[in-house]
Design a protein around this motif. Structure first.
Motif, PDB file in Angstrom:
ATOM      1  N   CYS A 147      -4.644   5.533   6.552  1.00 30.26           N
ATOM      2  CA  CYS A 147      -4.462   4.008   6.809  1.00 30.26           C
ATOM      3  C   CYS A 147      -5.228   3.297   7.387  1.00 30.26           C
ATOM      4  N   GLU A 148      -6.287   3.790   8.356  1.00 31.55           N
ATOM      5  CA  GLU A 148      -6.951   3.064   9.165  1.00 31.55           C
ATOM      6  C   GLU A 148      -8.639   3.149   8.503  1.00 31.55           C
ATOM      7  N   GLU A 186      -6.769  -4.225   4.650  1.00 31.64           N
ATOM      8  CA  GLU A 186      -6.256  -3.515   5.753  1.00 31.64           C
ATOM      9  C   GLU A 186      -4.984  -2.388   5.350  1.00 31.64           C
ATOM     10  N   GLY A 187      -4.952  -1.145   5.926  1.00 33.56           N
ATOM     11  CA  GLY A 187      -3.907  -0.503   5.535  1.00 33.56           C
ATOM     12  C   GLY A 187      -2.572  -0.673   6.156  1.00 33.56           C
ATOM     13  N   VAL A 188      -1.468  -0.793   5.493  1.00 34.49           N
ATOM     14  CA  VAL A 188      -0.329  -1.036   5.981  1.00 34.49           C
ATOM     15  C   VAL A 188       0.547  -0.162   6.430  1.00 34.49           C
ATOM     16  N   TYR A 208       2.527   3.473  10.082  1.00 41.28           N
ATOM     17  CA  TYR A 208       2.464   2.013   9.888  1.00 41.28           C
ATOM     18  C   TYR A 208       1.811   1.250  10.833  1.00 41.28           C
ATOM     19  N   THR A 209       0.921   0.139  10.201  1.00 35.14           N
ATOM     20  CA  THR A 209      -0.131  -0.522  11.283  1.00 35.14           C
ATOM     21  C   THR A 209       0.965  -1.280  12.300  1.00 35.14           C
ATOM     22  N   THR A 210       0.270  -1.703  13.180  1.00 39.93           N
ATOM     23  CA  THR A 210       1.034  -2.580  14.117  1.00 39.93           C
ATOM     24  C   THR A 210       1.941  -3.668  13.759  1.00 39.93           C
ATOM     25  N   SER A 211       1.351  -4.385  12.777  1.00 41.88           N
ATOM     26  CA  SER A 211       2.140  -5.818  12.502  1.00 41.88           C
ATOM     27  C   SER A 211       3.104  -5.648  11.606  1.00 41.88           C
ATOM     28  N   VAL A 212       3.276  -4.456  10.912  1.00 43.32           N
ATOM     29  CA  VAL A 212       4.531  -4.240  10.331  1.00 43.32           C
ATOM     30  C   VAL A 212       5.506  -3.216  10.928  1.00 43.32           C
TER      31      VAL A 212
END
Length: 129
Positions: free
Chosen positions: A108-109, A45-47, A59-63
């Motif tokens: 990123c996606e 996954e892209g970070v 930024y991906t949601t989790s970070v």
């Protein structure tokens, strides 16, 4: 072909912080840079990604809110700083580059990893108490 080398991984404590580096021996000023990660048994996954001009980040949601991507053109180095580390951040972190891509969210996606111009070998990050 652009060569990328990651460093800075290791063991981190939950709630702690780390800084990863992605260095190229030649200029990568024309390239957007991305950090991806792959945990055991999970999809890559892209970070975080940063544009080739350095004026746009994703930024991906989790970070989001815990990570900062930046780049130093003079050092041909890009960084990923993460704070408030969580066990779910445990993964191999890989640096990637794509020349002059304008939509870094798409970068990123993406799941078409082979399309990106270059990848590093990765650096292991383990978050555990």
């Amino acid at each position: 072909q652009l060569r990328l080398v990651e460093s800075g991984g290791g063991l981190g404590q939950p709630g702690g912080s780390l800084r990863l580096s992605c260095t190229a021996p030649t200029s990568f000023s024309r390239y957007a840079i991305g950090w991806f990660r792959q945990a055991p048994g999970k999809e890559r996954e892209g970070v975080a990604c940063i544009s080739w001009r350095g004026d746009n980040t994703y930024y991906t949601t989790s970070v989001k809110g815990r990570a900062t991507i930046s780049r130093d053109y003079a050092k041909n180095t890009a960084y990923l700083e993460m704070e408030n580390l969580k066990p779910e951040d445990t993964a191999i972190y890989l640096c990637t580059a794509e020349e002059r891509i304008t939509n870094i969210r798409d970068m990123c996606e993406t799941t078409a990893f082979h399309v990106l111009d270059a990848w590093g070998q990765g650096t292991q990050v383990t978050v555990s108490s």
